[in-house]
Enzyme design. Structure first.
Site, PDB file in Angstrom:
ATOM      1  N   HIS A 198       0.802  -1.221   0.000  1.00 57.22           N
ATOM      2  CA  HIS A 198       0.000   0.000   0.000  1.00 57.22           C
ATOM      3  C   HIS A 198       0.832   1.266   0.000  1.00 57.22           C
ATOM      4  O   HIS A 198       0.304   2.354  -0.261  1.00 57.22           O
ATOM      5  CB  HIS A 198      -0.990  -0.044   1.171  1.00 57.22           C
ATOM      6  CG  HIS A 198      -2.200  -0.841   0.841  1.00 57.22           C
ATOM      7  ND1 HIS A 198      -3.459  -0.315   0.753  1.00 57.22           N
ATOM      8  CD2 HIS A 198      -2.322  -2.148   0.526  1.00 57.22           C
ATOM      9  CE1 HIS A 198      -4.315  -1.257   0.415  1.00 57.22           C
ATOM     10  NE2 HIS A 198      -3.642  -2.387   0.275  1.00 57.22           N
ATOM     11  N   SER A 248      -0.315  -1.120  -6.237  1.00 56.57           N
ATOM     12  CA  SER A 248       0.016  -2.265  -7.084  1.00 56.57           C
ATOM     13  C   SER A 248       0.749  -1.835  -8.338  1.00 56.57           C
ATOM     14  O   SER A 248       0.487  -0.754  -8.883  1.00 56.57           O
ATOM     15  CB  SER A 248      -1.266  -2.984  -7.499  1.00 56.57           C
ATOM     16  OG  SER A 248      -1.818  -3.674  -6.418  1.00 56.57           O
ATOM     17  N   LYS A 301     -14.081  -8.568  -9.013  1.00 59.22           N
ATOM     18  CA  LYS A 301     -13.172  -9.398  -9.811  1.00 59.22           C
ATOM     19  C   LYS A 301     -12.541 -10.493  -8.945  1.00 59.22           C
ATOM     20  O   LYS A 301     -12.449 -11.647  -9.360  1.00 59.22           O
ATOM     21  CB  LYS A 301     -12.091  -8.500 -10.413  1.00 59.22           C
ATOM     22  CG  LYS A 301     -11.288  -9.164 -11.499  1.00 59.22           C
ATOM     23  CD  LYS A 301     -10.565  -8.136 -12.353  1.00 59.22           C
ATOM     24  CE  LYS A 301      -9.793  -8.818 -13.459  1.00 59.22           C
ATOM     25  NZ  LYS A 301      -9.475  -7.946 -14.560  1.00 59.22           N
ATOM     26  N   ASP A 302     -12.124 -10.122  -7.738  1.00 63.80           N
ATOM     27  CA  ASP A 302     -11.513 -11.121  -6.848  1.00 63.80           C
ATOM     28  C   ASP A 302     -12.531 -12.184  -6.423  1.00 63.80           C
ATOM     29  O   ASP A 302     -12.190 -13.365  -6.306  1.00 63.80           O
ATOM     30  CB  ASP A 302     -10.909 -10.452  -5.602  1.00 63.80           C
ATOM     31  CG  ASP A 302      -9.579  -9.767  -5.913  1.00 63.80           C
ATOM     32  OD1 ASP A 302      -9.115  -9.865  -7.071  1.00 63.80           O
ATOM     33  OD2 ASP A 302      -9.005  -9.122  -5.008  1.00 63.80           O
ATOM     34  N   GLU A 323       6.619 -33.886  -1.077  1.00 61.22           N
ATOM     35  CA  GLU A 323       5.386 -33.404  -1.700  1.00 61.22           C
ATOM     36  C   GLU A 323       5.716 -32.680  -2.998  1.00 61.22           C
ATOM     37  O   GLU A 323       6.824 -32.150  -3.150  1.00 61.22           O
ATOM     38  CB  GLU A 323       4.688 -32.427  -0.736  1.00 61.22           C
ATOM     39  CG  GLU A 323       4.180 -33.086   0.532  1.00 61.22           C
ATOM     40  CD  GLU A 323       2.820 -33.736   0.354  1.00 61.22           C
ATOM     41  OE1 GLU A 323       2.776 -34.888  -0.095  1.00 61.22           O
ATOM     42  OE2 GLU A 323       1.810 -33.087   0.655  1.00 61.22           O
TER      43      GLU A 323
HETATM   44  C1  HEM Z   1       0.818 -16.041   2.240  1.00 60.03           C
HETATM   45  C2  HEM Z   1       1.324 -15.712   1.089  1.00 60.03           C
HETATM   46  C3  HEM Z   1       1.052 -14.397   0.413  1.00 60.03           C
HETATM   47  C4  HEM Z   1      -0.030 -13.579   0.533  1.00 60.03           C
HETATM   48  C5  HEM Z   1      -1.269 -13.768   1.394  1.00 60.03           C
HETATM   49  C6  HEM Z   1       0.199 -12.462  -0.354  1.00 60.03           C
HETATM   50  C7  HEM Z   1      -0.690 -11.424  -0.516  1.00 60.03           C
HETATM   51  C8  HEM Z   1      -0.574 -10.429  -1.483  1.00 60.03           C
HETATM   52  C9  HEM Z   1      -1.623  -9.534  -1.883  1.00 60.03           C
HETATM   53  C10 HEM Z   1      -3.043  -9.513  -1.295  1.00 60.03           C
HETATM   54  C11 HEM Z   1      -1.137  -8.744  -2.857  1.00 60.03           C
HETATM   55  C12 HEM Z   1      -1.917  -7.686  -3.650  1.00 60.03           C
HETATM   56  C13 HEM Z   1      -2.674  -8.377  -4.773  1.00 60.03           C
HETATM   57  C14 HEM Z   1      -1.772  -8.887  -5.872  1.00 60.03           C
HETATM   58  O1  HEM Z   1      -0.943  -8.105  -6.385  1.00 60.03           O
HETATM   59  O2  HEM Z   1      -1.858 -10.093  -6.209  1.00 60.03           O
HETATM   60  C15 HEM Z   1       0.254  -9.100  -3.061  1.00 60.03           C
HETATM   61  C16 HEM Z   1       1.118  -8.490  -3.928  1.00 60.03           C
HETATM   62  C17 HEM Z   1       2.432  -8.868  -4.143  1.00 60.03           C
HETATM   63  N1  HEM Z   1       3.056  -9.996  -3.622  1.00 60.03           N
HETATM   64 FE1  HEM Z   1       2.264 -11.270  -2.291  1.00 60.03          FE
HETATM   65  N2  HEM Z   1       1.409 -12.597  -0.965  1.00 60.03           N
HETATM   66  C18 HEM Z   1       1.968 -13.777  -0.538  1.00 60.03           C
HETATM   67  C19 HEM Z   1       3.181 -14.316  -0.936  1.00 60.03           C
HETATM   68  C20 HEM Z   1       4.083 -13.691  -1.788  1.00 60.03           C
HETATM   69  C21 HEM Z   1       5.344 -14.230  -2.213  1.00 60.03           C
HETATM   70  C22 HEM Z   1       5.849 -15.608  -1.796  1.00 60.03           C
HETATM   71  C23 HEM Z   1       5.924 -13.296  -3.028  1.00 60.03           C
HETATM   72  C24 HEM Z   1       7.262 -13.342  -3.729  1.00 60.03           C
HETATM   73  C25 HEM Z   1       8.261 -14.058  -3.417  1.00 60.03           C
HETATM   74  C26 HEM Z   1       5.036 -12.173  -3.128  1.00 60.03           C
HETATM   75  C27 HEM Z   1       5.270 -11.028  -3.863  1.00 60.03           C
HETATM   76  C28 HEM Z   1       4.342 -10.035  -4.103  1.00 60.03           C
HETATM   77  C29 HEM Z   1       4.568  -8.860  -4.944  1.00 60.03           C
HETATM   78  C30 HEM Z   1       5.856  -8.485  -5.664  1.00 60.03           C
HETATM   79  C31 HEM Z   1       3.366  -8.144  -4.959  1.00 60.03           C
HETATM   80  C32 HEM Z   1       3.076  -6.832  -5.715  1.00 60.03           C
HETATM   81  C33 HEM Z   1       2.490  -7.233  -7.023  1.00 60.03           C
HETATM   82  C34 HEM Z   1       2.140  -6.084  -7.906  1.00 60.03           C
HETATM   83  O3  HEM Z   1       1.667  -5.062  -7.429  1.00 60.03           O
HETATM   84  O4  HEM Z   1       2.333  -6.278  -9.121  1.00 60.03           O
HETATM   85  N3  HEM Z   1       3.924 -12.437  -2.370  1.00 60.03           N
HETATM   86  N4  HEM Z   1       0.563 -10.146  -2.212  1.00 60.03           N
END
Ligand code: HEM
Length: 421
Positions: free
Chosen positions: A215, A219, A243-244, A287
């Site tokens: 935030h 995004s 959408k989600d 796994e």
């Molecule tokens: C429990 C696991 C995770 C949760 C709940 C989570 C949750 C989220 C959410 C809600 C967003 C905003 C929506 C979206 O852009 O899809 C986000 C964005 C992002 N997440 Fe995660 N995430 C998780 C794991 C990860 C992992 C493992 C990575 C990378 C190694 C990661 C990297 C990112 C990045 C770079 C963004 C920004 C994407 C953009 O704005 O283009 N996330 N995450």
């Protein structure tokens, strides 16, 4: 965090808001929060990961009410859950398949980030927190798989904990310390249960920081260009809530297919045999979500030293352990390894193809990880492992400097690229 001036309409709401600004917090997170208007469905995987985490925590808590982490009772208590506890079978199948779903979602989420360059400035910390989450998830799932105390539980735990024995000098002490004894036994099972219960809540904490970092700058988007003004965004609600929600519905259909029609498809039949330290399974496999890493672990089949002498610098086993951890830790420095100024692969013609080559490489590693190391497979594993590291350590730094990106659009609202004249 993106602020919100939201004021509740009701008197009670205002009373609460004045004392605890929770409504404006929620509005800032999911309500009026300005979101790039061109996000595709790949951006639904973040919120889906959040749902998967909640499903795991809820079903896990219920399972823990009936499970006993003692080597003499663990297997039987799992069967008791399956057969006697009301809807116990459902809780267990949702939890076991939910782990797989969670990994599918998070892998897609990571590869989305790799494609659209979401790890680049100013989202480096957001990305690094993601890598920390991934490591925590892997540790959590590994310990969870040990709990039913089947053959794969026991032997998987034995193989993986033994890896630390490859560390020079202190290896054996580390392994004994991890086990809490001289083999995988009751003390090991107890601590794995304790940590398996704890870590998901640690993940929740890191996810909160992940969203906080998200935030800060908002995004990224499929074009990979910055938001230029309000014309480029829409409020999160109703656009992305709707959408989600569609994404959630599709996800739960896929999830339900596995839970109700094919609940053991992603598991291993040997885990329905009680753990027996005296009988090693013919083929110990982790796994599916660990398979590419397992292939990297087994990639080095020779000790590294001075040829023709007995001098060994790094044993094959230790080299494998280093590479396996490095394959994940390398992601932490990816924002600095990628030297390209352009985020999205849409505008990077060569990177786009090499991205898909990396995807294929990871699938090849997964295949090699699933099979016994026979015939040509160890060589394939070695080449695929080498390519994995070459992609990040050689291709990303050089390509970013050499590649000529396509012209970027002016803005999200005006995405048509003018002709180059
Ligand atoms: C429990 C696991 C995770 C949760 C709940 C989570 C949750 C989220 C959410 C809600 C967003 C905003 C929506 C979206 O852009 O899809 C986000 C964005 C992002 N997440 Fe995660 N995430 C998780 C794991 C990860 C992992 C493992 C990575 C990378 C190694 C990661 C990297 C990112 C990045 C770079 C963004 C920004 C994407 C953009 O704005 O283009 N996330 N995450």
């Amino acid at each position: 965090m993106a602020g919100s001036n939201y004021q509740p309409k009701s008197k009670l709401g205002q009373w609460i808001e004045y004392r605890l600004p929770i409504f404006s917090l929620i509005d800032g997170l999911f309500g009026s929060y300005p979101t790039p208007k061109n996000l595709n469905y790949w951006w639904s995987f973040g919120s889906l990961a959040g749902i998967a985490l909640v499903v795991q925590i809820i079903t896990g808590i219920v399972l823990a009410m009936h499970y006993t982490p003692d080597t003499s009772l663990a297997f039987a208590s799992t069967e008791h859950i399956m057969r006697n506890v009301n809807y116990g079978w459902l809780m267990r199948y949702v939890h076991a398949n939910g782990a797989s779903m969670f990994f599918i979602i998070v892998y897609v989420h990571i590869f989305r980030g790799l494609y659209y360059g979401s790890y680049k400035s100013p989202r480096e910390i957001l990305w690094m927190l993601g890598v920390v989450i991934l490591l925590l998830m892997m540790a959590t799932a590994f310990m969870g798989y040990v709990l039913p105390w089947g053959q794969m539980s026991f032997w998987g735990a034995t193989v993986i904990t033994n890896l630390f024995g490859a560390v020079p000098v202190v290896g054996d002490s580390i392994v004994a310390w991890l086990w809490g004894g001289f083999s995988v036994d009751n003390a090991t099972l107890h601590r794995f249960f304790s940590l398996h219960y704890l870590l998901p809540f640690v993940i929740v904490g890191v996810v909160i920081m992940h969203i906080w970092a998200l935030h800060q700058h908002g995004s990224n988007n499929p074009l990979g260009i910055d938001v230029k003004g309000p014309q480029d965004t829409v409020p999160f609600t109703p656009y992305y809530t709707a959408k989600d929600l569609y994404g959630f519905a599709v996800f739960f259909l896929v999830f339900a297919y596995f839970v109700f029609y094919n609940p053991n498809f992603l598991g291993h039949p040997d885990n329905y045999i009680p753990a027996n330290p005296l009988v090693t399974p013919a083929h110990i496999v982790p796994e599916w979500y660990y398979l590419p890493f397992y292939a990297i672990l087994r990639a080095i089949t020779f000790d590294i030293g001075i040829p023709g002498t007995d001098i060994v610098f790094i044993t094959a086993k230790f080299a494998g352990v280093i590479l396996m951890f490095a394959s994940i830790l390398i992601l932490l420095v990816l924002p600095w390894l990628d030297t390209s100024k352009v985020r999205s692969a849409k505008f990077r013609p060569i990177y786009k193809q090499l991205y898909w080559l990396l995807v294929i490489d990871v699938f090849v590693l997964g295949y090699v990880g699933a099979k016994p190391p026979e015939g040509i497979l160890p060589t394939v594993g070695l080449i695929a492992t080498a390519y994995y590291f070459i992609h990040f350590l050689v291709i990303m730094p050089i390509l970013g400097k050499k590649e000529k990106p396509l012209p970027l659009p002016e803005s999200i609202a005006n995405p048509v690229v003018k002709s180059a004249e």
